[in-house]
Design an enzyme around this catalytic site. Structure first.
Site, PDB file in Angstrom:
ATOM      1  N   HIS A  99      36.211  -9.089  20.773  1.00 37.65           N
ATOM      2  CA  HIS A  99      36.451  -9.665  19.448  1.00 37.65           C
ATOM      3  C   HIS A  99      35.272 -10.593  19.137  1.00 37.65           C
ATOM      4  O   HIS A  99      34.968 -11.503  19.907  1.00 37.65           O
ATOM      5  CB  HIS A  99      37.764 -10.457  19.419  1.00 37.65           C
TER       6      HIS A  99
ATOM      7  N   GLU B 298      35.355 -14.540  19.383  1.00 35.64           N
ATOM      8  CA  GLU B 298      35.792 -15.176  20.632  1.00 35.64           C
ATOM      9  C   GLU B 298      34.556 -15.442  21.487  1.00 35.64           C
ATOM     10  O   GLU B 298      34.190 -14.656  22.363  1.00 35.64           O
ATOM     11  CB  GLU B 298      36.825 -14.299  21.329  1.00 35.64           C
TER      12      GLU B 298
ATOM     13  N   HIS C 160      38.530 -13.116  26.905  1.00 32.11           N
ATOM     14  CA  HIS C 160      38.829 -13.429  25.515  1.00 32.11           C
ATOM     15  C   HIS C 160      39.142 -14.914  25.365  1.00 32.11           C
ATOM     16  O   HIS C 160      39.231 -15.659  26.343  1.00 32.11           O
ATOM     17  CB  HIS C 160      40.052 -12.630  25.042  1.00 32.11           C
TER      18      HIS C 160
ATOM     19  N   GLU D  64      42.807 -14.577  28.623  1.00 35.05           N
ATOM     20  CA  GLU D  64      42.695 -15.484  27.476  1.00 35.05           C
ATOM     21  C   GLU D  64      42.320 -16.867  27.998  1.00 35.05           C
ATOM     22  O   GLU D  64      43.106 -17.530  28.673  1.00 35.05           O
ATOM     23  CB  GLU D  64      44.017 -15.550  26.711  1.00 35.05           C
TER      24      GLU D  64
END
Length: 337
Positions: A68, A71, A161, A225
């Site tokens: 992404h 990010e 991420h 994450e």
């Protein structure tokens, strides 16, 4: 590539440290030269992909960042690690594939160009088959297949991420259930050492890159994450200290300094799929990841379909009613350890 139509200089801050600028622009020139000079076989099989292989059987480690484009924290973290390691290149203890995912979106300062790249690693893409991200996913799938094609039994994929919204667990990971028991245990131990607070076991693919690597190449793959989204060059790198150290240890074949810490484990209760444009969640988009809900509470409704909490307690992760129809709008999990 369609996703690369944005000029290289667009949206990137003017004053970036050189290692960060280079990785954000998928410029591997300096680090590739250092590893090559140290005797490694270095290749760039696709735009934004670098492979570094040594002699003998080594663990195969795929690290992906920027799947992404907004990010950016993991890009900074990996840029500094890679630059430092390349200056003592002989200490690299794995065969490494480094992937900068959505280069066009990074350059544009956007999450994606046409559609979410991290939903494209599957055969069925429907109306998204002609998007820039579908083309990019095909490139990454080909490079990943080549990388793992001659790899030994120890295979990793860390897809790094950062989360859009706040979270009860600031760092967490998604781990496919299909990974064999021993590599899955090793992976979860590493995630604990990396300061990851929670692990969600995922029973089915939604087209993510890490699930693809686990399913098709036997990799211990995970989507990690690491804190919150930030601006490239302005991320608070303190939130990545544990993960950075654990990753550096993995790259160098060292004993992980944070060993012994264990994340909480969650099973997936259900995926909330957006069936139509009538989809409405019973709470706001700003709802934190891992917010607890009690049995019987309404999660969302979509026309005549009503999603409610089935277990005594479920926690909501990735609530996003704005996804395209047919995609996951939220994930409900239950804690098991």
């Amino acid at each position: 590539m369609a996703g690369d139509r944005t000029p290289a200089s667009a949206a990137l801050p003017a004053l970036l440290p050189e290692p960060v600028r280079a990785l954000a622009q998928a410029d591997f020139g300096a680090v590739a030269q250092r590893f090559s000079a140290a005797g490694f076989a270095v290749a760039q099989p696709a735009d934004g992909v670098l492979t570094i292989k040594g002699s003998g059987e080594r663990p195969a480690l795929l690290i992906s960042v920027g799947v992404h484009g907004d990010e950016t924290g993991p890009i900074e973290m990996v840029a500094y690690l890679l630059d430092a390691l390349s200056r003592e290149a002989g200490k690299l203890a794995v065969n490494l594939m480094l992937c900068v995912g959505n280069i066009g979106a990074i350059r544009a300062g956007k999450r994606f160009i046409d559609a979410d790249l991290n939903r494209m690693f599957r055969a069925e893409r429907g109306s998204l088959a002609g998007t820039a991200e579908a083309t990019r996913a095909d490139q990454l799938i080909a490079a990943t297949t080549d990388f793992f094609g001659d790899a030994g039994p120890e295979r990793w994929h860390l897809d790094l991420h950062t989360a859009i919204r706040p979270s009860v667990y600031p760092t967490f990971a998604i781990v496919p259930e299909l990974i064999a028991e021993q590599p899955r245990r090793t992976l979860i131990d590493w995630l604990g050492a990396a300061g990851i607070g929670a692990v969600i076991m995922n029973p089915a693919s939604v087209g993510t890159y890490s699930y693809y690597s686990a399913e098709h190449h036997g990799a211990a793959g995970t989507t990690v994450e690491l804190g919150r989204i930030g601006t490239l060059g302005q991320n608070d790198l303190a939130q990545f200290v544990d993960a950075s150290q654990a990753l550096d240890d993995l790259l160098r074949g060292a004993t992980t300094s944070g060993a012994g810490r264990q994340p909480h484990i969650f099973n997936t209760a259900r995926q909330i799929i957006k069936l139509s444009d009538q989809f409405r969640m019973a709470f706001g988009k700003e709802t934190h990841n891992f917010t607890a809900m009690q049995q019987g509470q309404e999660i969302a409704r979509d026309g005549d379909t009503v999603y409610t909490v089935q277990h005594p307690e479920e926690l909501v992760v990735f609530p996003n009613p704005d996804v395209r129809v047919g995609l996951r709008a939220g994930l409900m999990v239950v804690r098991v350890a």
